[in-house]
Design a protein around this motif. Structure first.
Motif, mmCIF file in Angstrom:
data_model
loop_
_atom_site.group_PDB
_atom_site.id
_atom_site.type_symbol
_atom_site.label_atom_id
_atom_site.label_comp_id
_atom_site.label_asym_id
_atom_site.label_seq_id
_atom_site.Cartn_x
_atom_site.Cartn_y
_atom_site.Cartn_z
ATOM 1 N N ILE A 34 41.703 35.978 27.298
ATOM 2 C CA ILE A 34 41.045 34.610 27.218
ATOM 3 C C ILE A 34 40.207 34.664 28.518
ATOM 4 N N GLU A 35 38.749 33.973 28.152
ATOM 5 C CA GLU A 35 38.011 33.921 29.323
ATOM 6 C C GLU A 35 37.523 32.588 29.323
ATOM 7 N N THR A 36 37.723 31.776 30.671
ATOM 8 C CA THR A 36 37.450 30.637 30.856
ATOM 9 C C THR A 36 35.851 30.725 32.000
ATOM 10 N N PRO A 37 35.348 29.652 32.160
ATOM 11 C CA PRO A 37 34.204 29.605 33.158
ATOM 12 C C PRO A 37 34.294 30.282 34.424
ATOM 13 N N HIS A 38 35.725 30.336 34.941
ATOM 14 C CA HIS A 38 35.922 30.899 36.192
ATOM 15 C C HIS A 38 36.776 32.212 36.140
ATOM 16 N N LEU A 39 37.751 32.058 35.254
ATOM 17 C CA LEU A 39 38.645 33.267 35.219
ATOM 18 C C LEU A 39 38.532 34.225 33.759
ATOM 19 N N LYS A 40 39.260 35.290 33.994
ATOM 20 C CA LYS A 40 39.559 35.941 32.908
ATOM 21 C C LYS A 40 41.121 36.435 32.911
ATOM 22 N N ILE A 41 41.744 36.002 31.750
ATOM 23 C CA ILE A 41 43.211 35.827 31.541
ATOM 24 C C ILE A 41 43.689 36.827 30.692
ATOM 25 N N GLY A 42 44.431 37.872 30.989
ATOM 26 C CA GLY A 42 44.866 38.775 29.887
ATOM 27 C C GLY A 42 46.232 39.000 29.953
ATOM 28 N N ALA A 43 46.910 39.463 29.072
ATOM 29 C CA ALA A 43 48.286 39.814 29.011
ATOM 30 C C ALA A 43 48.478 41.630 28.494
ATOM 31 N N VAL A 44 49.169 42.135 29.290
ATOM 32 C CA VAL A 44 49.498 43.377 29.118
ATOM 33 C C VAL A 44 51.062 43.730 29.366
ATOM 34 N N VAL A 45 51.511 45.093 28.810
ATOM 35 C CA VAL A 45 53.009 45.257 28.973
ATOM 36 C C VAL A 45 53.002 46.290 29.816
ATOM 37 N N LEU A 46 53.980 46.356 30.914
ATOM 38 C CA LEU A 46 54.121 47.286 32.090
ATOM 39 C C LEU A 46 55.648 47.522 32.359
ATOM 40 N N LYS A 47 55.818 48.555 32.801
ATOM 41 C CA LYS A 47 57.197 49.145 33.130
ATOM 42 C C LYS A 47 57.173 48.749 34.683
ATOM 43 N N GLU A 48 58.018 47.763 35.042
ATOM 44 C CA GLU A 48 58.431 47.375 36.337
ATOM 45 C C GLU A 48 59.875 47.071 36.937
ATOM 46 N N TRP A 49 60.298 47.417 38.001
ATOM 47 C CA TRP A 49 61.661 47.185 38.536
ATOM 48 C C TRP A 49 62.195 45.824 38.142
ATOM 49 N N ALA A 50 63.203 45.662 37.485
ATOM 50 C CA ALA A 50 63.954 44.303 37.064
ATOM 51 C C ALA A 50 65.295 44.266 37.785
ATOM 52 N N GLY A 51 66.040 43.454 37.339
ATOM 53 C CA GLY A 51 67.590 43.119 37.785
ATOM 54 C C GLY A 51 67.538 42.741 39.403
ATOM 55 N N GLY A 52 68.769 42.695 39.845
ATOM 56 C CA GLY A 52 68.916 42.271 41.191
ATOM 57 C C GLY A 52 70.386 42.819 41.593
ATOM 58 N N GLY A 53 70.758 42.462 42.802
ATOM 59 C CA GLY A 53 72.051 42.301 43.389
ATOM 60 C C GLY A 53 72.340 44.082 43.433
#
Length: 303
Positions: A119-138
């Motif tokens: 999605i593009e607005t006058p100031h921003l470009k906003i996108g969605a992607v799928v990436l592998k990242e660390w999750a969980g906790g403890g």
């Protein structure tokens, strides 16, 4: 029997009785003295009351003068110049700092953003992607696919931004990982990534609202020092906030912000002009549509 001296007759037992008499007199005198002493100490004037508590601490003359000087234009100007040197930016003029900032709501109708779309607005470009990242906790982290939002500043000036989103299954976001980013401001061409939720087939992301305020270069550094959970940002997406080249504000009057019902843009407008180490937001302050005096404080006419 021994002869008795003239004028005195000795009766058997008489000397013993005289000795006892003098003993009784001495004991009686001691008792009288003791009773008098007790009466004086026990029934005399009451003891003095305890001293009153110390008065509350007062500002020293130096502190009072400092408080007054802080809200003078010369002190404010000196603070701005010192901060500009610290952040290696051109010091803005007082006229630039007094001037209204440009605020724009660039999206106010929800739009679904699928992975791989933009999605593009006058100031921003906003996108969605799928990436592998660390999750969980403890201590039980694991790598997992995340739905990640990318936000790019397309403008030639720094901006404060707010991109509100909703996810289809928020319960799945509790164990998501966190990506470090600036949750308040973007320099020209700067790109940030923030995790929205764990990815799963059929997951959707909805952009609810996009709001942008243009900043001065110094305002970019001032605003970046804010603390997300004290100015109403969603902790789901702002938890990774990091301050570039500085430290977070030590005090933000979040109760005042809440009780006054100040909006995000009101808070941004104030802190885009003020170093949070010296000045605090107050409830009557609102986004400026006209130039106003600086520094702003409670005795200043509301903008």
């Amino acid at each position: 029997m021994w002869p008795c001296p003239r004028g005195r007759r000795i009766v058997p037992g008489m000397e013993k009785r005289e000795t006892n008499t003098w003993l009784y007199v001495a004991i009686g005198g001691a008792v009288v003295v003791l009773v008098v002493a007790v009466m004086i100490t026990g029934f005399g004037s009451p003891p003095p009351p305890p001293p009153p508590p110390p008065p509350p601490p007062r500002q020293t003359p130096a502190e009072s003068v400092s408080q007054v000087l802080r809200f003078t234009e010369n002190f404010y100007k000196a603070t701005v110049e010192e901060d500009a040197r610290r952040f290696a930016v051109t010091p803005p003029s007082l006229d630039d700092l007094r001037a209204p900032l440009k605020d724009s709501i660039e999206l106010d109708e929800p739009r679904v953003l699928a992975a791989g779309r933009v999605i593009e607005t006058p100031h921003l470009k906003i996108g969605a992607v799928v990436l592998k990242e660390w999750a969980g906790g403890g201590g039980q982290g694991f790598r997992y696919e995340h739905l990640v939002l990318t936000i790019t500043n397309r403008a030639k000036v720094p901006v404060a931004y707010r991109v509100d989103t909703l996810v289809s299954q928020p319960d799945r976001c509790r164990s998501k990982g966190i990506m470090g980013h600036n949750a308040f401001a973007l320099a020209p061409d700067e790109i940030i990534q923030r995790t929205e939720c764990l990815w799963h087939k059929g997951a959707t992301l909805t952009v609810q609202k996009v709001e942008v305020v243009e900043l001065t270069p110094l305002g970019y550094h001032y605003v970046s020092r804010l603390v997300p959970d004290q100015v109403g940002l969603d902790p789901r997406v702002s938890a990774g906030h990091g301050v570039p080249d500085s430290k977070p504000c030590q005090f933000i009057p979040w109760r005042e912000i809440e009780s006054s019902r100040a909006g995000w843009a009101d808070v941004i407008d104030f802190y885009a002009r003020h170093n949070c180490d010296e000045y605090s937001f107050y409830g009557a302050y609102r986004f400026r549509s006209d130039p106003g005096p600086l520094p702003a404080h409670e005795t200043t006419k509301a903008p």
